[in-house]
Design a protein around this motif. Structure first.
Motif, PDB file in Angstrom:
ATOM      1  N   LEU A 114     -39.901 -12.740 -67.422  1.00 32.78           N
ATOM      2  CA  LEU A 114     -40.531 -11.818 -68.376  1.00 32.78           C
ATOM      3  C   LEU A 114     -41.674 -11.062 -67.709  1.00 32.78           C
ATOM      4  O   LEU A 114     -42.160 -10.073 -68.239  1.00 32.78           O
ATOM      5  CB  LEU A 114     -41.124 -12.588 -69.560  1.00 32.78           C
ATOM      6  CG  LEU A 114     -40.226 -13.196 -70.626  1.00 32.78           C
ATOM      7  CD1 LEU A 114     -41.090 -13.695 -71.783  1.00 32.78           C
ATOM      8  CD2 LEU A 114     -39.196 -12.211 -71.145  1.00 32.78           C
ATOM      9  N   GLY A 115     -42.114 -11.554 -66.569  1.00 33.75           N
ATOM     10  CA  GLY A 115     -43.252 -10.956 -65.877  1.00 33.75           C
ATOM     11  C   GLY A 115     -42.891  -9.761 -65.017  1.00 33.75           C
ATOM     12  O   GLY A 115     -43.781  -9.113 -64.470  1.00 33.75           O
ATOM     13  N   ALA A 116     -41.602  -9.451 -64.886  1.00 29.73           N
ATOM     14  CA  ALA A 116     -41.207  -8.269 -64.120  1.00 29.73           C
ATOM     15  C   ALA A 116     -41.241  -7.035 -65.019  1.00 29.73           C
ATOM     16  O   ALA A 116     -41.055  -7.136 -66.234  1.00 29.73           O
ATOM     17  CB  ALA A 116     -39.809  -8.461 -63.544  1.00 29.73           C
ATOM     18  N   TYR A 117     -41.514  -5.883 -64.420  1.00 32.14           N
ATOM     19  CA  TYR A 117     -41.362  -4.642 -65.170  1.00 32.14           C
ATOM     20  C   TYR A 117     -39.905  -4.490 -65.573  1.00 32.14           C
ATOM     21  O   TYR A 117     -39.005  -4.897 -64.834  1.00 32.14           O
ATOM     22  CB  TYR A 117     -41.693  -3.428 -64.293  1.00 32.14           C
ATOM     23  CG  TYR A 117     -43.120  -3.245 -63.890  1.00 32.14           C
ATOM     24  CD1 TYR A 117     -44.126  -3.026 -64.824  1.00 32.14           C
ATOM     25  CD2 TYR A 117     -43.482  -3.218 -62.546  1.00 32.14           C
ATOM     26  CE1 TYR A 117     -45.440  -2.815 -64.435  1.00 32.14           C
ATOM     27  CE2 TYR A 117     -44.797  -3.002 -62.134  1.00 32.14           C
ATOM     28  CZ  TYR A 117     -45.778  -2.804 -63.089  1.00 32.14           C
ATOM     29  OH  TYR A 117     -47.063  -2.586 -62.696  1.00 32.14           O
ATOM     30  N   SER A 118     -39.653  -3.883 -66.715  1.00 31.13           N
ATOM     31  CA  SER A 118     -38.281  -3.461 -67.018  1.00 31.13           C
ATOM     32  C   SER A 118     -38.164  -1.984 -66.669  1.00 31.13           C
ATOM     33  O   SER A 118     -39.153  -1.344 -66.316  1.00 31.13           O
ATOM     34  CB  SER A 118     -37.969  -3.677 -68.497  1.00 31.13           C
ATOM     35  OG  SER A 118     -38.596  -2.684 -69.286  1.00 31.13           O
ATOM     36  N   THR A 119     -36.944  -1.428 -66.771  1.00 33.57           N
ATOM     37  CA  THR A 119     -36.854   0.027 -66.676  1.00 33.57           C
ATOM     38  C   THR A 119     -37.699   0.603 -67.810  1.00 33.57           C
ATOM     39  O   THR A 119     -37.947  -0.045 -68.830  1.00 33.57           O
ATOM     40  CB  THR A 119     -35.401   0.513 -66.835  1.00 33.57           C
ATOM     41  OG1 THR A 119     -34.926   0.060 -68.091  1.00 33.57           O
ATOM     42  CG2 THR A 119     -34.511  -0.035 -65.735  1.00 33.57           C
ATOM     43  N   SER A 120     -38.133   1.836 -67.605  1.00 36.78           N
ATOM     44  CA  SER A 120     -39.101   2.417 -68.544  1.00 36.78           C
ATOM     45  C   SER A 120     -38.515   2.603 -69.936  1.00 36.78           C
ATOM     46  O   SER A 120     -39.219   2.533 -70.936  1.00 36.78           O
ATOM     47  CB  SER A 120     -39.585   3.751 -68.007  1.00 36.78           C
ATOM     48  OG  SER A 120     -40.150   3.566 -66.733  1.00 36.78           O
ATOM     49  N   GLN A 121     -37.227   2.841 -69.988  1.00 38.01           N
ATOM     50  CA  GLN A 121     -36.585   3.059 -71.285  1.00 38.01           C
ATOM     51  C   GLN A 121     -36.369   1.729 -72.012  1.00 38.01           C
ATOM     52  O   GLN A 121     -36.112   1.716 -73.220  1.00 38.01           O
ATOM     53  CB  GLN A 121     -35.244   3.767 -71.028  1.00 38.01           C
ATOM     54  CG  GLN A 121     -34.687   4.484 -72.221  1.00 38.01           C
ATOM     55  CD  GLN A 121     -33.455   5.316 -71.884  1.00 38.01           C
ATOM     56  OE1 GLN A 121     -33.190   5.633 -70.723  1.00 38.01           O
ATOM     57  NE2 GLN A 121     -32.705   5.681 -72.906  1.00 38.01           N
TER      58      GLN A 121
END
Lengths: 493, 493
Positions: A114-121
């Motif tokens: 959960l600590g990783a960025y997701s794609t912006s969308q």
């Protein structure tokens, strides 16, 4: 550095009220305005042992479900705990369906965290789940996951869409139609963006319904001084609690098509429908059932959130919007724009995923999930009913049925003497309904929001009150308001 | 409705590139720009079985620690799981310190739930914990919790401060000084707000240090066409990895004081300092140690985040800013402005609370916590060193030491033939370093960001690469870059 009159040097600040962005000054947000700040002070005073005619502040000012004692859905929180600390996946105590949801979410996260960025969308798998959820809700009408944008609560997505829409100067400045009463996110954002607010009034005498002729009136008037380009709808209504009929929605869509307006449908209360004969109709569904003439043309952004409905998870700031018929080039710009803020909070995205993909009948958590959801919505319906019934017993208070959402917006008839006294107090913000609500707060500890914070017809006064306090407490709140109102009327008549 | 050439009716869209907010068009954000979009496509192509000269895309474009395999801190995730699903508080498996932190956080949440809204500025208890943390960091210099604003990652707070600062038109339009190279959040936000970007160049020949005479040059030039009002610093530097000396910071503060500039210090990499002899100095501390002449006058906002340092929890979008010497009236406006978006994500707030209030020596989780933190930072230091060493072995690549942060920004010497070919390709975005990085991506699967996305002196070319891939993979990445570069040089010489 300048020398002041008494001879000592001082440096003028860089950022002052004079140099600050002037649009910020115009922003107002009553839901957390002066009355709530006073409530916070009073809470501190109570803690310090200062005697009051009450022992606690009751916050009926904001749709903050859990703060009012509503319990989270067990399944959702189990999945969130598993995602936060995946060692728990080895724990026999968690049901298999919660574990499988958590595993699936983590697999879609960078590095399984959960600590990783997701794609912006937003995470692609979650956007797919949302698309299927929307398709089920809308009786099979197709939803493209590429049209879904996850957001930091619905507010974030609403602000982003308005940001795209606002341009021009003078006569060609973008005008945006919003209902009065409205949820003040809209007026605040338009002020911040320097857009023109076009107010259309809901019909209080007809259960806060939306009248197309009123839309027409507001639009014609606005065309004299700005370039109207968008129409915002909140359904079910905030602060007004009405649920729009299918017929009304069709009328709105026809109006938007004829007048070339971009439609923004705020549907965050879509599960909060209580009144008999009322049903939630999504703008998307109605649009697509009106035929190609509309479904291929009308531009629509609709908004949803984890903060309301039966989950009430405001703190997670989960939300999404679906865009329909958005110009493909503009879509590229939208994706670029949201990329600057990197991504919506991933725990909120995970929560959204379980909201749109809850336990199924053959899964172990199904019965508990259904029971919790049903109980929460049934309790809200009961409280909606109780609120309107008790308030309508008070002479001088009149409220429409709370058909949906989480609020009542009763009209209060204030005596001329009270209106005069409010005016004499002279503070800019001291509208008569602010005066009333402030007095109520000081005397009873009940925190409401004055109608002026949402907008109302001139010479009418209201307050917004949530129906969220627990049933027994809500009864006390309503009784206290009743008593206060009678006392107030006696004092100023 | 208009009639098109082939006779059928079509409706022009409301929102098109022509009618859209023109400032949005100007926004650029290279960290998630075209090269990353191509990387996503390539990943899909690999999944579809399309053959490539590589088997996976390696994303060294963004400081996304967990996605690159960095493990979360166990204690933090235990507390988050406990907060998400408080039934776990009864579970014997969790250490007592994690439980006590979770209980304390939940007590500060409305209704004891992460799902309640917090106050807009952030949970008061957490702001107090942050204030004590800052005091410890800064050797006892006082920090007032009322000067702390929690945010949705540091980005959100940076945008909010810039929003307040931007006003005026024409010559009096606000100018904001940012370093070149810079983190493109700054240029993107200034473009969106229609503010004037004032570029000052970091000194590549001196380890990307900041030279006050360059600040002066940039400011003098800017004064001819705008009203400079703020100075942004990123320390440790992104994308450049330098760590500012105390002396340099003092110089910046004196400059800001003399030139009446509002200081914005982006200190999200404050724990990421690797080079011998380098130390992180907070702007706040230096400011207060320079005496009342500065500490009572210079306006400063500094920013921190849960996304970087040893925790790397980007997905939670936790962050805060501290404001110093902010005009009290402006502070009221700031609080009002942030109230419109209700509150920062509460799980991110909870995470921030454990970051600033980690296990203590007498607590059961202390040893594990220290070990995890030390290991993570030591590995990063090792990778920082390895990166610069290997890249500097490649003829035509020259990089400064990675003193801190998570990136290297090496200069690449491109042959004139390559520069010409990039220009001939004719795409607006096809700068020579984009051409280089795109070729690298297609041939090796390694995703970097071209220097042009951060800004660089005309005629120089760079890329930004994170040092985050696991050691063994990083070695392979560096070897592949080396090989690619040599091949590229041979091809275009």
């Amino acid at each position: 550095f300048r020398t002041s009159s008494n001879g000592c040097e001082y440096r003028e600040r860089v950022l002052t009220m004079d140099t600050m962005n002037p649009n910020v000054k115009r922003v107002e947000y009553a839901v957390r305005g002066p009355i709530v700040q006073r409530a916070v002070q009073i809470e501190r005073e109570l803690k310090m042992g200062i005697k009051k005619p009450f022992t606690e502040v009751i916050r009926a000012n904001i749709g903050d479900c859990h703060a009012m004692g509503q319990k989270p859905i067990t399944f959702f929180r189990q999945v969130l705990a598993l995602c936060s600390y995946p060692d728990l996946l080895e724990d026999g105590k968690f049901p298999e369906d919660a574990k499988s949801r958590a595993r699936r979410i983590l697999q879609a996260c960078g590095g399984g965290s959960l600590g990783a960025y997701s794609t912006s969308q937003g995470i692609e798998m979650i956007r797919q789940d949302i698309a299927r959820y929307i398709e089920r809700r809308d009786g099979g009408i197709t939803c493209d996951p590429d049209n879904i944008y996850l957001s930091t609560g619905a507010s974030d997505a609403i602000v982003t869409m308005l940001k795209l829409l606002v341009s021009g100067e003078g006569m060609s400045r973008t005008g945006v139609m919003i209902s009065i009463p409205q949820y003040p996110l809209y007026s605040a954002t338009l002020a911040e963006l320097g857009a023109v607010q076009i107010s259309y009034y809901l019909d209080e005498d007809n259960c806060w319904s939306l009248d197309i002729s009123e839309l027409r009136r507001a639009l014609q008037e606005a065309k004299k001084h700005c370039s109207p380009r968008a129409l915002c709808i909140i359904n079910p209504g905030n602060p007004t609690g009405q649920v729009q009929s299918r017929q009304c929605i069709e009328g709105v869509i026809r109006f938007a098509a004829a007048e070339k307006l971009f439609l923004m449908a705020d549907e965050v209360y879509q599960d909060n429908v209580y009144a008999d004969g009322c049903k939630f109709h999504s703008f998307k569904k109605v649009l697509f059932e009106m035929g190609l003439e509309y479904s291929e043309k009308v531009e629509l952004a609709s908004f949803h959130s984890t903060s309301k409905c039966y989950m009430g998870e405001c703190g997670f700031r989960g939300g999404y919007m679906e865009v329909v018929n958005l110009d493909p080039e503009v879509k590229v710009q939208l994706t670029k724009l949201v990329s600057v803020r990197l991504c919506p909070p991933v725990p909120g995205q995970a929560l959204l995923d379980v909201v749109v993909n809850p336990p199924q009948p053959d899964e172990p958590s199904y019965d508990t999930f259904i029971k919790e959801r049903t109980d929460t919505l049934a309790t809200l319906a009961e409280k909606a009913n109780m609120t309107q019934e008790i308030l309508n017993q008070v002479p001088g208070i009149k409220c429409n049925p709370v058909q949906g959402a989480m609020y009542t917006f009763p009209r209060i008839h204030l005596p001329p003497k009270a209106i005069l006294e409010a005016k004499l107090l002279g503070l800019k913000e001291q509208t008569p309904d602010m005066f009333y609500c402030m007095k109520l707060l000081e005397e009873t500890g009940i925190c409401l929001v004055p109608g002026s914070g949402f907008g109302q017809r001139d010479g009418t006064y209201h307050f917004r009150m949530t129906i969220l306090p627990p049933k027994e407490k809500l009864k006390i709140v309503l009784a206290k308001i009743k008593e206060f109102h009678q006392h107030f009327m006696a004092q100023y008549s």
